[in-house]
Scaffold this active site. Structure first.
Site, PDB file in Angstrom:
ATOM      1  CB  CYS A 147      -4.424  -7.873  -3.160  1.00  0.00           C
ATOM      2  SG  CYS A 147      -3.426  -6.464  -2.658  1.00  0.00           S
TER       3      CYS A 147
ATOM      4  N   GLY B  94       0.783  -1.247   0.000  1.00  0.00           N
ATOM      5  CA  GLY B  94       0.000   0.000   0.000  1.00  0.00           C
ATOM      6  C   GLY B  94       0.801   1.277   0.000  1.00  0.00           C
TER       7      GLY B  94
ATOM      8  CB  THR C 259      -3.066  -2.556  -3.044  1.00  0.00           C
ATOM      9  OG1 THR C 259      -3.719  -2.200  -1.823  1.00  0.00           O
ATOM     10  CG2 THR C 259      -1.984  -1.560  -3.358  1.00  0.00           C
TER      11      THR C 259
ATOM     12  CB  CYS D  33      -7.395  -2.892   2.615  1.00  0.00           C
ATOM     13  SG  CYS D  33      -5.927  -3.865   3.048  1.00  0.00           S
TER      14      CYS D  33
ATOM     15  CG  HIS E 248      -4.189  -7.061   5.224  1.00  0.00           C
ATOM     16  ND1 HIS E 248      -3.877  -7.064   3.887  1.00  0.00           N
ATOM     17  CD2 HIS E 248      -3.159  -7.695   5.854  1.00  0.00           C
ATOM     18  CE1 HIS E 248      -2.706  -7.662   3.703  1.00  0.00           C
ATOM     19  NE2 HIS E 248      -2.252  -8.059   4.881  1.00  0.00           N
TER      20      HIS E 248
HETATM   21  N1  DGL Z   1      -4.582  -6.571   1.204  1.00  0.00           N
HETATM   22  C1  DGL Z   1      -4.256  -5.542   0.302  1.00  0.00           C
HETATM   23  C2  DGL Z   1      -5.466  -4.851  -0.277  1.00  0.00           C
HETATM   24  O1  DGL Z   1      -6.538  -5.394  -0.349  1.00  0.00           O
HETATM   25  C3  DGL Z   1      -3.177  -4.547   0.595  1.00  0.00           C
HETATM   26  C4  DGL Z   1      -2.263  -4.677   1.738  1.00  0.00           C
HETATM   27  C5  DGL Z   1      -0.910  -4.000   1.552  1.00  0.00           C
HETATM   28  O2  DGL Z   1      -0.778  -2.791   1.749  1.00  0.00           O
HETATM   29  O3  DGL Z   1      -0.010  -4.735   1.200  1.00  0.00           O
HETATM   30  O4  DGL Z   1      -5.376  -3.727  -0.723  1.00  0.00           O
END
Ligand code: DGL
Length: 278
Positions: free
Chosen positions: A88, A58, A90, A198, A200
């Site tokens: 993901c 990110g 990103t 995101c 996460h």
């Molecule tokens: N899990 C990722 C997303 O959905 C990004 C996490 C990162 O910054 O690596 O954007």
């Protein structure tokens, strides 16, 4: 006789493509999408690749994210995947068009769930929390412009959250300092929706929910894109005749980080029940 013929035909129509489906994320986040896939597609096999050694993405440039995502995709294709899920937001924003042009397996993407969030009733704001990169990349800006009222959406890059989640921390009060840093200037505003933009963030949905409860007015709901992505994966498998109709879900875990310390966190995340709105 006729019945038997119909049964035979049904059996013949069943597809049995046992090749795994590849799931990719910069780290642990994709497990929030994979846990939904495991429930919905119980006969499929999965290979997960987390680029934990290079996370978080990110705060990186678009070019770096594209290069890292391309080599992760190559890794999964070398392992014989029949479809690839970029779990993901990103990585999707930075690479999806290039990957679709380059790869000859279906590539399923992920985007912040602002569409359903913007459809919710109310005169409050839609808070879209994501990585810094997602909020700036053209793909997300274009999605935002397609919303009926883009000014209703406040897009916030929440640097710092991913690093902490990667360490397996998910407790409700463990993120207030970072959330304050990014959100304190909006305290008191009416929030109708909070988008977990995101992959996460679904692991700390409860922490984010409590934070909004404490500092914002309105009856906000949380939105995340995993269900939409897995439904799309399901449609693509069916349409392309790639389903595996018989078998039990197997998951193989690969990482560019330290597999021994990361595997237990991955397993714990995969079995965490998804957060339900109150
Ligand atoms: N899990 C990722 C997303 O959905 C990004 C996490 C990162 O910054 O690596 O954007």
């Amino acid at each position: 006789m006729i019945l038997r013929a119909v049964e035979c035909e049904k059996r013949y129509l069943k597809t049995m493509d046992k090749r795994p489906i590849g799931f990719f994320d910069s780290g642990m986040g994709g497990a929030s999408v994979l846990r939904v896939a495991i429930r919905m597609l119980q006969n499929e096999n999965f290979i997960y690749y987390g680029d934990n050694g290079n996370a978080p993405y990110g705060d990186r440039s678009e070019a770096e994210i594209l290069a890292l995502t391309s080599s992760a995709a190559d890794f999964l294709l070398e392992h014989g995947v029949k479809a690839l899920v970029i779990a993901c937001n990103t990585a999707t924003s930075a690479s999806i068009n290039v990957l679709r042009d380059k790869l000859d397996v279906p590539v399923i993407s992920m985007e912040p769930a602002i569409k359903p969030a913007c459809m919710c009733d109310g005169d409050g704001k839609v808070f879209m929390l994501a990585t810094e990169a997602t909020t700036h990349i053209r793909r997300y800006r274009a999605l935002l412009e397609r919303m009926p009222d883009p000014s209703r959406v406040i897009s916030i890059g929440c640097s710092g959250l991913v690093d902490r989640i990667e360490r397996g921390i998910v407790e409700d009060n463990a993120f207030d300092d970072i959330l304050d840093e990014h959100l304190s200037k909006y305290h008191g505003i009416k929030a109708d929706a909070v988008v977990l933009g995101c992959t996460h963030y679904p692991f700390i949905a409860s922490a984010i929910d409590c934070y909004f409860e404490k500092h914002f007015s309105g009856e906000h709901r949380l939105y995340d894109g995993s269900m939409g992505t897995v439904s799309q994966l399901n449609r693509v498998l069916k349409r392309s005749g790639l389903e595996n109709d018989s078998g039990t879900a197997q998951v193989e875990f690969f990482t560019s980080g330290d597999a021994e310390s990361l595997r237990p966190i991955f397993k714990r995340f995969l079995t965490m029940p998804p957060y339900e709105n109150k």
